[in-house]
Design an enzyme around this catalytic site. Structure first.
Site, PDB file in Angstrom:
ATOM      1  N   HIS A 190      -2.294  -1.338  -4.332  1.00 56.87           N
ATOM      2  CA  HIS A 190      -3.751  -1.366  -4.497  1.00 56.87           C
ATOM      3  C   HIS A 190      -4.276   0.062  -4.396  1.00 56.87           C
ATOM      4  CE1 HIS A 190      -4.536  -1.939   0.144  1.00 56.87           C
ATOM      5  NE2 HIS A 190      -3.876  -0.831  -0.120  1.00 56.87           N
ATOM      6  N   SER A 203       0.826  -1.197   0.000  1.00 57.13           N
ATOM      7  CA  SER A 203       0.000   0.000   0.000  1.00 57.13           C
ATOM      8  C   SER A 203       0.872   1.263   0.000  1.00 57.13           C
ATOM      9  CB  SER A 203      -0.954  -0.049   1.203  1.00 57.13           C
ATOM     10  OG  SER A 203      -1.927   0.955   1.132  1.00 57.13           O
TER      11      SER A 203
END
Length: 211
Positions: free
Chosen positions: A131, A106
């Site tokens: 993501h 992330s």
């Protein structure tokens, strides 16, 4: 009674140096900071972000030209906290080298990619995950709509940052970040998140063994 495991994990090793004025003790992270090494470990949140930003600014004040090394092992976290670190990395004058140990997921992966070009590394067994941002909101319908629009704005901005640092097209980044995308170190290199995968510390950076 405190959990003995938690107590153990909170202990920070101390190292002792001999100086002209006698012995001096440092916690291990302060000692490594003297070598211009910053550890970005654990969830990215405001407290951790503030400490990392402060260390970056301190090292710039110490020497505005000498490289800073950032070791990353993070599952990600709060987007705004991560962007505070990102903006500071871009703002300061010293080049910032990044190295992934363990994982960079992330926001951790974005900060890994944000290192100076040709100075972004990963150890061979590290895992990288990218993501899109996520969030949960409650309240009045209008407020939920406003929060939803804000997260879409953040998604667009994060995609643009990945485009800048990976060299991928916006469409490629958008598709890759649609769901959790897990990458090996070599996959991350091919994707443009890192420049080299290293498994040995070389005497000279240019001679580092790559895969």
């Amino acid at each position: 009674m405190r959990d003995p495991v938690e107590t153990y994990m909170n202990l920070v090793p101390m190292v002792v140096e001999q100086t002209n004025r006698g012995e001096r003790a440092y916690d291990i992270f302060s000692r490594l900071l003297k070598e211009r090494i910053i550890f970005l470990t654990g969830p990215v949140e405001d407290g951790m972000s503030t400490l990392v930003v402060a260390q970056l600014l301190f090292l710039e004040a110490e020497n505005p030209k000498k490289e800073i090394s950032m070791y990353i092992n993070s599952p990600g976290g709060v987007v705004t906290s991560g962007l505070a670190i990102y903006d500071t990395m871009q703002f300061i004058r010293p080049p910032v080298s990044t190295l992934c140990t363990g994982q960079a997921a992330s926001m951790g992966s974005l900060l890994l990619a944000a290192g100076e070009k040709d100075m972004r590394f990963s150890l061979p067994n590290a895992r990288i995950m990218v993501h899109q941002p996520s969030g949960g909101f409650q309240g009045q319908a209008t407020d939920i709509m406003l929060h939803a629009q804000e997260i879409l704005n953040l998604k667009k901005r994060l995609n643009e940052i990945y485009v800048k640092h990976t060299g991928q097209t916006y469409k490629t980044i958008e598709d890759a970040l649609e769901r959790d995308k897990f990458l090996t170190a070599n996959d991350a290199k091919e994707f443009g998140l890192v420049d080299r995968v290293i498994d040995k510390r070389a005497e000279e950076p240019a001679a580092a063994k790559t895969q």
